[in-house]
Design a protein around this motif. Structure first.
Motif, PDB file in Angstrom:
ATOM      1  N   TRP A 284     -75.986  65.891  56.502  1.00 58.32           N
ATOM      2  CA  TRP A 284     -75.459  66.470  57.916  1.00 58.32           C
ATOM      3  C   TRP A 284     -74.439  65.676  58.285  1.00 58.32           C
ATOM      4  N   SER A 285     -74.576  64.244  58.195  1.00 59.11           N
ATOM      5  CA  SER A 285     -73.533  63.150  58.679  1.00 59.11           C
ATOM      6  C   SER A 285     -72.212  63.472  57.706  1.00 59.11           C
ATOM      7  N   ARG A 286     -72.508  63.668  56.381  1.00 56.66           N
ATOM      8  CA  ARG A 286     -71.378  63.563  55.333  1.00 56.66           C
ATOM      9  C   ARG A 286     -70.498  64.899  55.732  1.00 56.66           C
ATOM     10  N   LEU A 287     -71.440  66.103  56.022  1.00 58.91           N
ATOM     11  CA  LEU A 287     -70.843  67.477  55.997  1.00 58.91           C
ATOM     12  C   LEU A 287     -70.000  67.524  57.336  1.00 58.91           C
ATOM     13  N   ALA A 288     -70.267  66.671  58.440  1.00 61.01           N
ATOM     14  CA  ALA A 288     -69.627  66.588  59.402  1.00 61.01           C
ATOM     15  C   ALA A 288     -68.450  65.427  59.452  1.00 61.01           C
ATOM     16  N   GLY A 289     -68.312  64.856  58.267  1.00 64.48           N
ATOM     17  CA  GLY A 289     -67.375  63.618  58.201  1.00 64.48           C
ATOM     18  C   GLY A 289     -66.666  64.135  56.952  1.00 64.48           C
ATOM     19  N   ASP A 290     -66.810  63.145  56.017  1.00 63.69           N
ATOM     20  CA  ASP A 290     -65.797  63.148  54.786  1.00 63.69           C
ATOM     21  C   ASP A 290     -66.134  64.332  53.538  1.00 63.69           C
ATOM     22  N   TRP A 291     -67.213  64.976  53.688  1.00 65.34           N
ATOM     23  CA  TRP A 291     -67.539  66.024  53.102  1.00 65.34           C
ATOM     24  C   TRP A 291     -67.407  67.345  53.559  1.00 65.34           C
ATOM     25  N   ALA A 292     -66.380  67.519  54.879  1.00 65.19           N
ATOM     26  CA  ALA A 292     -66.320  68.575  55.762  1.00 65.19           C
ATOM     27  C   ALA A 292     -65.508  69.664  54.799  1.00 65.19           C
ATOM     28  N   CYS A 293     -65.756  70.935  55.046  1.00 65.41           N
ATOM     29  CA  CYS A 293     -65.166  71.867  54.266  1.00 65.41           C
ATOM     30  C   CYS A 293     -64.456  72.921  55.135  1.00 65.41           C
ATOM     31  N   PRO A 294     -63.100  72.562  55.426  1.00 65.69           N
ATOM     32  CA  PRO A 294     -62.522  73.350  56.459  1.00 65.69           C
ATOM     33  C   PRO A 294     -62.184  74.715  56.035  1.00 65.69           C
ATOM     34  N   LYS A 295     -62.069  75.106  54.522  1.00 66.29           N
ATOM     35  CA  LYS A 295     -61.670  76.374  54.068  1.00 66.29           C
ATOM     36  C   LYS A 295     -62.828  77.317  54.276  1.00 66.29           C
ATOM     37  N   THR A 296     -63.975  76.717  54.014  1.00 71.57           N
ATOM     38  CA  THR A 296     -65.273  77.428  54.351  1.00 71.57           C
ATOM     39  C   THR A 296     -65.534  77.604  55.685  1.00 71.57           C
ATOM     40  N   GLU A 297     -65.394  76.692  56.718  1.00 73.80           N
ATOM     41  CA  GLU A 297     -65.341  77.013  58.129  1.00 73.80           C
ATOM     42  C   GLU A 297     -64.329  78.157  58.298  1.00 73.80           C
ATOM     43  N   ALA A 298     -63.250  77.913  58.091  1.00 76.34           N
ATOM     44  CA  ALA A 298     -62.210  79.158  58.389  1.00 76.34           C
ATOM     45  C   ALA A 298     -62.626  80.585  57.896  1.00 76.34           C
ATOM     46  N   SER A 299     -63.319  80.546  56.698  1.00 73.00           N
ATOM     47  CA  SER A 299     -63.741  82.062  56.220  1.00 73.00           C
ATOM     48  C   SER A 299     -65.188  82.604  56.826  1.00 73.00           C
ATOM     49  N   ALA A 300     -65.670  81.816  57.563  1.00 77.15           N
ATOM     50  CA  ALA A 300     -67.196  81.942  58.015  1.00 77.15           C
ATOM     51  C   ALA A 300     -67.163  83.264  58.787  1.00 77.15           C
ATOM     52  N   ARG A 301     -67.825  84.048  58.773  1.00 78.51           N
ATOM     53  CA  ARG A 301     -67.896  85.483  59.553  1.00 78.51           C
ATOM     54  C   ARG A 301     -69.184  85.549  60.591  1.00 78.51           C
ATOM     55  N   ASP A 302     -69.029  85.853  61.678  1.00 75.25           N
ATOM     56  CA  ASP A 302     -69.982  86.142  62.722  1.00 75.25           C
ATOM     57  C   ASP A 302     -70.670  87.453  62.737  1.00 75.25           C
ATOM     58  N   LEU A 303     -71.814  87.401  63.420  1.00 71.15           N
ATOM     59  CA  LEU A 303     -72.525  88.598  63.244  1.00 71.15           C
ATOM     60  C   LEU A 303     -73.355  88.891  64.616  1.00 71.15           C
ATOM     61  N   GLY A 304     -73.952  89.716  65.034  1.00 71.26           N
ATOM     62  CA  GLY A 304     -74.825  89.762  66.075  1.00 71.26           C
ATOM     63  C   GLY A 304     -76.251  90.312  65.665  1.00 71.26           C
ATOM     64  N   LYS A 305     -77.117  90.465  66.297  1.00 68.94           N
ATOM     65  CA  LYS A 305     -78.555  90.750  65.730  1.00 68.94           C
ATOM     66  C   LYS A 305     -78.512  92.304  65.317  1.00 68.94           C
ATOM     67  N   SER A 306     -77.837  92.900  65.632  1.00 67.07           N
ATOM     68  CA  SER A 306     -77.652  94.355  65.288  1.00 67.07           C
ATOM     69  C   SER A 306     -77.219  94.528  63.731  1.00 67.07           C
ATOM     70  N   GLY A 307     -76.533  93.527  63.282  1.00 70.80           N
ATOM     71  CA  GLY A 307     -75.886  93.520  61.790  1.00 70.80           C
ATOM     72  C   GLY A 307     -76.681  92.837  61.051  1.00 70.80           C
ATOM     73  N   LEU A 308     -77.903  92.324  61.283  1.00 69.28           N
ATOM     74  CA  LEU A 308     -78.671  91.452  60.254  1.00 69.28           C
ATOM     75  C   LEU A 308     -79.520  92.287  59.373  1.00 69.28           C
ATOM     76  N   GLY A 309     -79.948  93.616  59.460  1.00 71.16           N
ATOM     77  CA  GLY A 309     -80.438  94.293  58.335  1.00 71.16           C
ATOM     78  C   GLY A 309     -79.539  94.680  57.214  1.00 71.16           C
ATOM     79  N   ASP A 310     -78.374  95.212  57.502  1.00 72.06           N
ATOM     80  CA  ASP A 310     -77.088  95.302  56.687  1.00 72.06           C
ATOM     81  C   ASP A 310     -76.775  94.158  55.767  1.00 72.06           C
ATOM     82  N   ALA A 311     -76.627  93.163  56.518  1.00 67.42           N
ATOM     83  CA  ALA A 311     -76.083  91.837  55.949  1.00 67.42           C
ATOM     84  C   ALA A 311     -77.303  91.209  54.929  1.00 67.42           C
ATOM     85  N   LEU A 312     -78.682  91.181  55.225  1.00 65.77           N
ATOM     86  CA  LEU A 312     -79.593  90.827  54.710  1.00 65.77           C
ATOM     87  C   LEU A 312     -79.756  91.725  53.312  1.00 65.77           C
ATOM     88  N   GLY A 313     -79.904  92.833  53.413  1.00 69.65           N
ATOM     89  CA  GLY A 313     -79.709  93.871  52.390  1.00 69.65           C
ATOM     90  C   GLY A 313     -78.690  93.494  51.253  1.00 69.65           C
TER      91      GLY A 313
END
Length: 330
Positions: A284-313
């Motif tokens: 965790w310390s490395r990922l928050a530091g020198d192993w940070a992945c800014p491009k992965t962070e920028a492309s992450a997608r958010d959803l609410g509980k109502s979207g879980l079923g479709d996403a898990l499928g």
């Protein structure tokens, strides 16, 4: 006692399972030293298995999946994590048979918790979640075996998945020539944007009759298991290593011993569940530091509980790409 909402999986008929949002109370949660108000979780393949009714993951239903959680401690009998602390919880039994991060509250043992790195907030930590932890542990194992950029290309299988994308970005950031292997050819540009120098289809690892193939990779990070892993081992250079952390292609490896006894290839198992907290904290310390992945962070997608079923499928169908974050405020 506090009422809250949780996305819970119910067995609605013999062998049929359905997820829905239920209202629960904190008194419904299991015993533990730390009560956490969860603001964010992340989606993982194991959550999809639990939501599908896999008794290999979850024994009894109704159940709240979510093997990852991040949020604020609201009640605690632990000196290490007093009320007001911000923590990450991943692995152990969370989301498997203990109510998990798809609920707005969890109660867990204090020794499941890790203090949030100062550079992160809860959402940022869950962009990585178990996937990021697993990718980091896998990279760590390869580095400890002596893998270095000047030895040649490193392969990442299942490269468009949550583990794979983070692994590609970490390895590229460390200076490795990364070959991303994926069945999603339409994601080639995305993988190259993360740092992959080459993207090849999963047919690169179609089972062949030869016990060994021409050495192509100094090492590899495998997220899929099964026949692709068996084939991958044939392409590793003498003395190289493969870290193995997944089984979406199956749990069995139809391999021979030839890569091991003729080339000295090392197959390294990676567990992100029961490992000591110190190992988790280091990654965790490395990922928050020198192993940070800014491009992965920028492309992450958010959803609410109502979207879980479709996403898990989509996870079960192999259609999921990148990091998905559950935001309980949505």
């Amino acid at each position: 006692m506090t009422a809250f909402q949780a996305w819970r999986v119910h067995e609605v008929a013999d062998g049929q399972f359905e997820g829905r949002v239920d209202t629960q109370d904190t008194s419904d949660l299991p015993a533990g030293e730390v009560l956490i108000r969860v603001s964010h979780s992340s989606l993982n393949y194991k959550d999809a298995l639990s939501a599908s009714g896999s008794k290999a993951v979850t024994r009894e239903y109704p159940h709240t999946p979510g093997i990852d959680a991040a949020g604020e401690v609201v009640e605690s009998s632990s000196e290490a994590f007093p009320a007001g602390s911000t923590v990450i919880v991943t692995g152990y039994d969370l989301g498997m048979n203990t109510a998990g991060g798809f609920g707005e509250y969890i109660r867990v043992p204090s020794d499941w918790c890790i203090a949030m790195p100062s550079a992160w907030d809860a959402r940022q930590s869950m962009i990585y979640g178990t996937a990021g932890l697993t990718a980091g542990l896998s990279v760590n194992k390869l580095l400890r075996m002596g893998l270095a950029p000047d030895q040649g290309p490193v392969a990442v299988t299942g490269a468009t998945g949550a583990v794979g994308t983070i692994a590609v970005e970490i390895l590229a950031g460390l200076g490795f020539d990364v070959v991303a292997i994926s069945g999603k050819t339409d994601q080639a540009d995305h993988l190259k944007s993360l740092g992959a120098t080459d993207v090849v289809g999963r047919d690169r690892l179609e089972p062949g009759k030869k016990p060994l193939e021409k050495p192509a990779f100094a090492g590899a990070l495998d997220t899929v298991g099964g026949e692709p892993l068996a084939e991958l081992l044939k392409h590793i250079k003498p003395g190289g290593s493969v870290s193995c952390c997944g089984l979406v292609a199956g749990p069995k490896i139809p391999a021979t011993v030839f890569p091991f006894i003729l080339r000295g290839v090392n197959l390294l198992g990676v567990d992100s569940v029961e490992i000591p907290l110190s190992e988790k904290a280091d990654v965790w310390s490395r990922l928050a530091g020198d192993w940070a992945c800014p491009k992965t962070e920028a492309s992450a997608r958010d959803l609410g509980k109502s979207g879980l079923g479709d996403a898990l499928g989509r996870f079960l169908k192999g259609d999921s790409v990148g990091s998905l974050v559950l935001d309980h405020s949505l």
